[in-house]
Design a protein around this motif. Structure first.
Motif, PDB file in Angstrom:
ATOM      1  N   CYS A  33      -6.751   4.771  -1.573  1.00 60.81           N
ATOM      2  CA  CYS A  33      -5.567   4.002  -1.175  1.00 60.81           C
ATOM      3  C   CYS A  33      -4.933   4.599   0.076  1.00 60.81           C
ATOM      4  CB  CYS A  33      -4.572   3.980  -2.330  1.00 60.81           C
ATOM      5  SG  CYS A  33      -3.206   2.861  -2.074  1.00 60.81           S
ATOM      6  N   TRP A  34      -4.902   5.916   0.165  1.00 61.75           N
ATOM      7  CA  TRP A  34      -4.313   6.555   1.336  1.00 61.75           C
ATOM      8  C   TRP A  34      -5.152   6.291   2.583  1.00 61.75           C
ATOM      9  CZ3 TRP A  34       0.100   7.654   2.957  1.00 61.75           C
ATOM     10  CH2 TRP A  34       0.296   8.474   4.063  1.00 61.75           C
ATOM     11  N   LEU A  35      -6.465   6.223   2.424  1.00 63.88           N
ATOM     12  CA  LEU A  35      -7.328   5.888   3.553  1.00 63.88           C
ATOM     13  C   LEU A  35      -7.001   4.489   4.074  1.00 63.88           C
ATOM     14  CD1 LEU A  35      -9.793   6.659   5.315  1.00 63.88           C
ATOM     15  CD2 LEU A  35     -11.189   5.521   3.612  1.00 63.88           C
ATOM     16  N   LEU A  36      -6.879   3.522   3.166  1.00 67.60           N
ATOM     17  CA  LEU A  36      -6.507   2.166   3.581  1.00 67.60           C
ATOM     18  C   LEU A  36      -5.118   2.128   4.209  1.00 67.60           C
ATOM     19  CD1 LEU A  36      -7.810   0.040   0.587  1.00 67.60           C
ATOM     20  CD2 LEU A  36      -8.764   0.204   2.874  1.00 67.60           C
ATOM     21  N   PHE A  63      -6.104  -8.474   6.575  1.00 63.12           N
ATOM     22  CA  PHE A  63      -6.538  -7.193   6.025  1.00 63.12           C
ATOM     23  C   PHE A  63      -7.453  -7.448   4.846  1.00 63.12           C
ATOM     24  CE2 PHE A  63      -6.267  -2.794   5.497  1.00 63.12           C
ATOM     25  CZ  PHE A  63      -6.272  -2.548   4.144  1.00 63.12           C
ATOM     26  N   VAL A  64      -8.575  -6.769   4.835  1.00 63.22           N
ATOM     27  CA  VAL A  64      -9.543  -6.977   3.754  1.00 63.22           C
ATOM     28  C   VAL A  64      -9.536  -5.779   2.850  1.00 63.22           C
ATOM     29  CG1 VAL A  64     -11.948  -7.381   3.201  1.00 63.22           C
ATOM     30  CG2 VAL A  64     -10.948  -8.384   5.219  1.00 63.22           C
ATOM     31  N   LEU A 113       0.809  -1.223   0.000  1.00 62.03           N
ATOM     32  CA  LEU A 113       0.000   0.000   0.000  1.00 62.03           C
ATOM     33  C   LEU A 113       0.845   1.277   0.000  1.00 62.03           C
ATOM     34  CD1 LEU A 113      -2.919  -0.866   2.449  1.00 62.03           C
ATOM     35  CD2 LEU A 113      -3.100  -0.310   0.035  1.00 62.03           C
ATOM     36  N   LEU A 114       1.959   1.285   0.708  1.00 59.51           N
ATOM     37  CA  LEU A 114       2.771   2.507   0.759  1.00 59.51           C
ATOM     38  C   LEU A 114       3.324   2.910  -0.609  1.00 59.51           C
ATOM     39  CD1 LEU A 114       4.618   2.185   4.176  1.00 59.51           C
ATOM     40  CD2 LEU A 114       2.998   3.935   3.488  1.00 59.51           C
ATOM     41  N   PRO A 115       3.978   2.013  -1.359  1.00 51.43           N
ATOM     42  CA  PRO A 115       4.458   2.446  -2.680  1.00 51.43           C
ATOM     43  C   PRO A 115       3.328   2.794  -3.647  1.00 51.43           C
ATOM     44  CG  PRO A 115       5.427   0.321  -2.083  1.00 51.43           C
ATOM     45  CD  PRO A 115       4.455   0.691  -1.028  1.00 51.43           C
TER      46      PRO A 115
END
Length: 114
Positions: free
Chosen positions: A85-88, A113-114, A59-61
């Motif tokens: 994506c930033w929220l997740l 993680f879902v 998720l970070l990249p």
């Protein structure tokens, strides 16, 4: 100077009953284990390690890519994708921080993680 006084049979049975009740208490065992782990970490002079899961490493990249793409192109699709994506990513980071501060609990493994 401490003196040990032998217990009579009735007192020994009462003490055995108390110890048996405490040994069945799962929450007490978990708390005592956490206290021991935190004390050991303090003795060693280090905090519990942050161990990010693979979903966070993905998720970070992806978030950074969507941020750069959204800034450079100003396309609404990239911006909305970055927002989701930033929220997740933020929720995952908060869960990681919460789990690290709370300490490990081997009895209840982390939910996927879902």
């Amino acid at each position: 100077m401490s003196r040990t006084v032998p217990l009579n049979a009735r007192e020994r049975r009462a003490l055995d009953g108390i110890e048996a009740g405490l040994s069945r208490d799962a929450s007490l065992r978990r708390r005592l284990r956490l206290i021991g782990l935190r004390a050991r970490a303090q003795r060693l002079g280090r905090a519990p390690a942050l161990r990010p899961g693979p979903h966070l490493l993905v998720l970070l990249p992806v978030s950074l890519f969507l941020l750069v793409a959204g800034i450079t192109t100003s396309a609404a699709g990239f911006i909305w994708a970055f927002a989701g994506c930033w929220l997740l990513t933020g929720i995952t980071l908060l869960r990681l921080l919460s789990r690290t501060l709370r300490g490990p609990d081997r009895r209840f493994p982390p939910r996927p993680f879902v």
